[in-house]
Design an enzyme around this catalytic site. Structure first.
Site, PDB file in Angstrom:
ATOM      1  CE  LYS A 219      17.672 -41.659 -41.133  1.00  0.00           C
ATOM      2  NZ  LYS A 219      16.616 -41.182 -41.880  1.00  0.00           N
TER       3      LYS A 219
ATOM      4  CD  GLN B 170      14.449 -42.711 -44.227  1.00  0.00           C
ATOM      5  OE1 GLN B 170      14.562 -42.612 -43.190  1.00  0.00           O
ATOM      6  NE2 GLN B 170      15.152 -42.484 -45.268  1.00  0.00           N
TER       7      GLN B 170
ATOM      8  CG  ASP C  61      14.500 -35.153 -41.573  1.00  0.00           C
ATOM      9  OD1 ASP C  61      15.480 -35.361 -41.136  1.00  0.00           O
ATOM     10  OD2 ASP C  61      13.604 -36.043 -42.000  1.00  0.00           O
TER      11      ASP C  61
END
Ligand code: NDP
Length: 300
Positions: free
Chosen positions: A55, A99, A122
């Site tokens: 990422k 994460q 997200d």
């Protein structure tokens, strides 16, 4: 019947990332604004480390700022919440991603709930889930967002089509249902308690598999000509017994691809279908959040 069209998510994602990269350069040149993404990882989980590194590299390659915060596994929830508060207050950071999974002693929902919803790239914050449900602009979870982009690219107008989504998770199934409802599909969400799942999936013009069970959806569960989006990522032993004995693995979806390709009209492969769209949509959400923070239109 001809073989199903293979929906090339990798190529589509590359095109999207190129558009984002150009838009990021323009945003910086015209407005002096550089989108920034902060990724937070707690602990040493090897798969998560790879995702996070990937990422970071992709974010930088698109011209954005990328900060990675690697915290030890024994980090307390309060320490993590303090970091989130700092990132919420940092004007150079427009997107925050924590994460998952987090270590057991940390309450994931408390941490996700502490992220400023306007930086929640997200799209997991309840405020963004609510915005999606009532049709307000927000940040949408990346995997369903990318899946719907592929569907619209493939099929154009989705109005009136029957969509069946297998899986009701907060990160894939439910937001996918909201997005397809917003496209005026007739949406059914199936799950582990659904009765006669094959009969239901056979009614689908659009079939979305987000189950996490390798090759569960068989060819004869699919309506001839249907478009199939396979979200599943499952690691199974290699098909070659010798390699399998050496511990070699391969990745398969939730759909039995070899059977499905003979029945469906179009289908995403695994790998190379939905997966590449997820990271592309993360970059898109970061760009979107940066534009909105400055009152600019995020349209690409
Ligand atoms: P979850 O485990 O959170 O949810 C799975 C869903 O499938 C649940 O709603 C569950 O039902 C349902 N389910 C399980 N077994 C059955 C069954 N036998 N019949 C019908 N429904 C069933 O998974 P996620 O949504 O997080 O992920 C789904 C898949 O997508 C996984 O393979 C994951 O790896 C992949 N994924 C891929 C991404 C990508 O970038 N391409 C990103 C995110 C996920 P119930 O609610 O009743 O338990």
């Amino acid at each position: 019947m001809p073989e199903a069209k293979r929906i090339d998510g990798k190529a589509f994602a590359e095109g999207l990332v190129n558009r984002i990269t150009r838009a990021v350069a323009e945003l910086q040149a015209r407005h002096g604004l550089k989108p920034g993404l902060a990724v937070v990882i707690v602990g040493e989980d090897p798969a998560s480390q790879i995702y996070v590194r990937n990422k970071g590299e992709r974010t930088e390659a698109s011209g954005m700022r990328s900060d990675t915060h690697r915290l030890p596994a024994e980090t307390s929830q309060d320490q993590l919440l303090d970091l989130i508060a700092d990132l919420n207050a940092d004007p150079g950071i427009h997107g925050i991603l924590v994460q998952l999974p987090l270590p057991d002693h940390i309450d994931s929902s408390a941490v996700l709930g502490a992220i400023d919803p306007d930086k929640d790239v997200d799209g997991f914050h309840v405020v963004n889930a609510g915005r999606l449900a009532v049709g307000l602009p927000g940040l949408v979870p990346c995997t369903p967002l990318g899946s719907v982009m592929l569907l619209k690219d493939q099929m154009g107008d989705l109005t009136g089509l029957n969509a069946v989504i297998v899986g009701r998770s907060n990160i894939v199934g439910k937001p996918m249902a909201q997005l397809l409802l917003a496209e005026s599909c007739t949406v059914t969400v199936a799950h582990s308690r659904t009765r006669d799942l094959p009969a239901l999936t056979r009614t689908a013009d659009i079939l979305v598999a987000a189950v996490g069970r390798p090759e569960m959806i068989k060819g004869d569960w699919i309506k001839p000509g249907a478009t199939v989006i396979d979200v599943g990522i499952n690691r199974v032993p290699s098909a070659d017994p010798e390699k399998a004995a050496q511990g070699k693995t391969r990745v398969v979806g939730d759909v039995a691809y070899a059977e499905a390709v003979a029945v469906a009209g179009a289908i995403t492969p695994v790998p190379g279908g939905v997966g590449p769209m997820t990271i592309a949509c993360l970059l898109m959400n970061t760009y979107t959040a940066a534009c909105r923070s400055a009152g600019l239109d995020p349209a690409l």
